[in-house]
Design a protein around this motif. Structure first.
Motif, short mmCIF file in Angstrom:
data_model
loop_
_atom_site.label_atom_id
_atom_site.label_comp_id
_atom_site.label_asym_id
_atom_site.label_seq_id
_atom_site.Cartn_x
_atom_site.Cartn_y
_atom_site.Cartn_z
N ARG A 286 56.23 24.82 21.46
CA ARG A 286 56.96 25.63 22.42
C ARG A 286 56.41 25.45 23.82
N THR B 49 56.07 28.05 25.91
CA THR B 49 55.17 29.18 26.15
C THR B 49 53.81 28.88 25.54
N GLU C 23 50.39 30.19 24.08
CA GLU C 23 49.58 31.31 23.58
C GLU C 23 48.24 30.84 23.06
#
Length: 265
Positions: free
Chosen positions: A89, A91, A93
């Protein structure tokens, strides 16, 4: 002290890339890759066995990592390059997990109520639609999702992503259409097929009994085998120019009507 891997050419990292990208590798090894805190926490809550956690310390602290797992799990600290190689992804994290797959046969399905509400999808192919169906199932808290004649690996990263982890929150079973119909008949679960032919408006039916709501693909609908086994075909009245809608939207309307009836009767 955590093990550390900094090279994208590391043999284990190359295996994980294969695991992420290829269904046959996931099936052969019996494990799959999860990315993200929410998804990993939902897998743990769903009693999935976590084999290994990989983390990039610039994005996730060991303190947050410990709160996420709450147990002793093999952890590997990875470099930025390795994380970017594995991350699916945009994003970031900073955490991934290697997780053991669960069996999804009908024999493993445990219905914990006498009046189950099941969502069944025949031959869904698009990961986005499957993910949306699983989100609907989670939101409505159905008893199980059953996929007939599956075309896509359940642990495809696009399904995990589009379901925002709901692939781990509900019981999911798979089987052929024939097997599933036999399973439903044996348990006296009424079959309601979403179909255009010989249908009645969905809100005229009683979904408070043991119920399976069955949806097909937008392109071809349900197979004759489902239509021939249906207790009642149901339809959502259309007021526009077309006669179909996205399968996950249709499933949501039907499932939440069943939930409305069960909440108020």
């Amino acid at each position: 002290m955590n093990k550390q891997i900094s090279s994208i050419n590391n043999t284990y990292i190359r295996q994980l890339v294969q695991l992420r990208d290829k269904s046959r590798e996931r099936k052969k090894s019996g494990v799959f890759l999860i990315e993200g805190e929410r998804e990993i926490s939902l897998a743990i809550k769903g009693d999935y066995e976590i084999n290994t956690i990989l983390f990039y310390p610039e994005l996730i602290s060991e303190e947050r990592l410990n709160k996420l797992t709450l147990q002793q799990i093999n952890t590997i600290e990875i470099s930025k390059e390795v994380y970017q190689k594995l991350a699916y992804r945009d994003t970031t994290e900073g955490v991934l997990a290697v997780v053991k797959a669960k069996p999804h046969s009908l024999e493993n399905l445990k219905l914990k109520t006498e009046k189950p509400l099941l969502l069944i999808a025949e031959a869904p192919e698009k990961p986005g639609n499957i993910g949306a169906l699983l989100r609907t199932a989670d939101a409505a808290n159905v008893d199980a999702v059953i996929i007939a004649n599956p075309k896509t690996d359940l642990y495809n990263p696009n399904i995990i992503r589009s379901s925002v982890g709901c692939v781990f929150t509900k019981q999911i079973a798979m089987g052929s259409t024939t097997e599933i119909i036999q399973f439903l008949k044996a348990k006296n679960i009424r079959i309601y097929c979403a179909a255009l032919q010989a249908s009645v408006n969905y809100h005229t039916q009683d979904f408070t009994k043991p119920t399976a709501i069955v949806v097909g693909t937008e392109a071809t609908g349900l197979s004759e085998e489902w239509l021939n086994s249906s207790d009642q075909n149901i339809i959502i009245p259309m007021q526009g120019e077309i006669d179909s809608m996205n399968v996950s939207v249709a499933a949501g309307i039907l499932i939440f009507e069943a939930k409305r009836q069960r909440d108020f009767r």
